[in-house]
Design an enzyme around this catalytic site. Structure first.
Site, PDB file in Angstrom:
ATOM      1  N   PRO A   2      37.811  43.540  40.468  1.00 25.67           N
ATOM      2  CA  PRO A   2      36.810  44.597  40.464  1.00 25.67           C
ATOM      3  C   PRO A   2      37.131  45.734  41.429  1.00 25.67           C
ATOM      4  O   PRO A   2      37.290  45.511  42.620  1.00 25.67           O
ATOM      5  CB  PRO A   2      35.515  43.886  40.849  1.00 25.67           C
ATOM      6  N   GLU A   3      37.252  46.928  40.904  1.00 21.98           N
ATOM      7  CA  GLU A   3      37.321  48.133  41.707  1.00 21.98           C
ATOM      8  C   GLU A   3      36.023  48.893  41.432  1.00 21.98           C
ATOM      9  O   GLU A   3      35.114  48.331  40.816  1.00 21.98           O
ATOM     10  CB  GLU A   3      38.569  48.948  41.344  1.00 21.98           C
ATOM     11  N   HIS A  95      33.610  26.783  39.601  1.00 23.04           N
ATOM     12  CA  HIS A  95      33.785  27.998  40.390  1.00 23.04           C
ATOM     13  C   HIS A  95      32.493  28.782  40.582  1.00 23.04           C
ATOM     14  O   HIS A  95      32.500  29.836  41.189  1.00 23.04           O
ATOM     15  CB  HIS A  95      34.849  28.890  39.744  1.00 23.04           C
ATOM     16  N   ARG A 113      38.595  32.406  43.690  1.00 17.23           N
ATOM     17  CA  ARG A 113      39.333  32.367  44.952  1.00 17.23           C
ATOM     18  C   ARG A 113      38.457  32.441  46.202  1.00 17.23           C
ATOM     19  O   ARG A 113      38.979  32.463  47.312  1.00 17.23           O
ATOM     20  CB  ARG A 113      40.384  33.472  44.938  1.00 17.23           C
ATOM     21  N   ARG A 152      47.072  62.377  57.853  1.00 15.73           N
ATOM     22  CA  ARG A 152      47.623  61.021  57.963  1.00 15.73           C
ATOM     23  C   ARG A 152      49.104  60.993  57.602  1.00 15.73           C
ATOM     24  O   ARG A 152      49.586  61.830  56.846  1.00 15.73           O
ATOM     25  CB  ARG A 152      46.810  60.072  57.066  1.00 15.73           C
TER      26      ARG A 152
END
Length: 272
Positions: A2-3, A95, A113, A152
DNA sequence: AAGATTACCTGAAGGC
DNA sequence: TGCCTTCAGGTAATCT
């Protein structure tokens, strides 16, 4: 994985199905998912109604209220493999770590996970727990984003992934955005002028918006809204395509590691 | 300071 | 009933 677009679709579904619903019970199979543990989480949420669902980057924040005591705010991050199912006939497997009971309507949290986290936070939109996280990538104006990134020195790949600059892009959409912008992932901001960066900013937002649209129909069946053939995954130009031909020029897509992440790009379309 | 690396987890895939 | 290694990637913690 998921983004921002996948999280947005989860937030939309939670808002549509759960707003106004009262949480009557919470079954906990694996406590490690809950930052504050079972007892504190149950105490803060059970008996209260959901009145708002907010998203910031990849975080979902749910407002629980009982109209008397101060509200509770539950923040969810799905990380890699977190999923939420709202299905009457869903049969939990090993899960599924949490099941929320909204007066008979079960909502399951599944996470192979176990990287995902649910935590109680102190503000419905800007919790101190994510004060270090930058503005939402869909909302940030170019001026602010430019000010955060232009000085940056790291590769663009790493900076677009940096949630402290802006929140929402993950590995897939970063690779896709850099391909569409024609920029090599190792390029640094100092190598780009302001208009180049404006193009990256614009394309990244477009990729996210586009994917939200695509994720919608697949998501609403709730059964496997990740990886289902036919949605945005079939449109990926470079992600996961190392060794294959570029759809634009035919060159072989390269795969390298940047900032500890697999990074795919076309050496012809993204010169560096 | 900020960039880089590792830990956290499990399952899939591939080499032998 | 194969075993072992590698890889997947979001974020926090820990290095340099």
């Amino acid at each position: 994985m998921p983004e921002l677009p996948e999280v947005e679709n989860v937030a939309l579904a939670l808002r549509a199905h759960l707003t106004g619903r009262r949480l009557t019970d919470l079954h906990i199979g694996y406590e490690g998912i809950l930052r504050q543990g079972a007892r504190a989480t149950r105490k803060a949420l059970i008996g209260r109604c959901i009145d708002r669902v907010h998203r910031h980057g990849k975080y979902i924040i749910i407002n629980f209220s009982d109209g008397v005591q101060p509200d509770s705010h539950l923040m969810i991050h799905l990380r890699m493999t977190g999923q939420i199912f709202i299905l009457d006939d869903y049969i939990p497997d090993k899960h599924v770590h949490l099941t929320f009971d909204f007066e008979g309507l079960p909502v399951h949290y599944r996470d192979v996970r176990k990287f995902g986290r649910l935590e109680l936070v102190d503000h419905p939109e800007h919790p101190s727990a994510i004060a270090h996280v930058g503005p939402d990538m869909l909302l940030v104006r170019f001026r602010e984003w430019y000010g955060r990134i232009s000085h940056r020195r790291a590769p663009m790949k790493a900076l677009l992934l940096d949630q402290g600059i802006a929140s929402g892009l993950g590995n897939i959409y970063v690779d896709e955005s850099l391909f569409l912008a024609g920029i090599h992932p190792l390029t640094k901001p100092v190598d780009l002028d302001e208009e180049d960066l404006r193009e990256v900013w614009r394309i990244s937002k477009r990729v996210l918006r586009n994917s939200i649209k695509h994720g919608g129909t697949t998501f609403m069946d709730f059964k496997d809204f990740y990886g289902k053939p036919g949605n945005f995954r079939s449109q990926l130009k470079v992600y996961g395509r190392a060794g294959q031909g570029c759809s634009r020029c035919g060159s072989t897509i390269e795969g390298i590691r940047i900032a500890g992440r697999s990074s795919c790009f076309c050496p012809e379309c993204q010169p560096g």
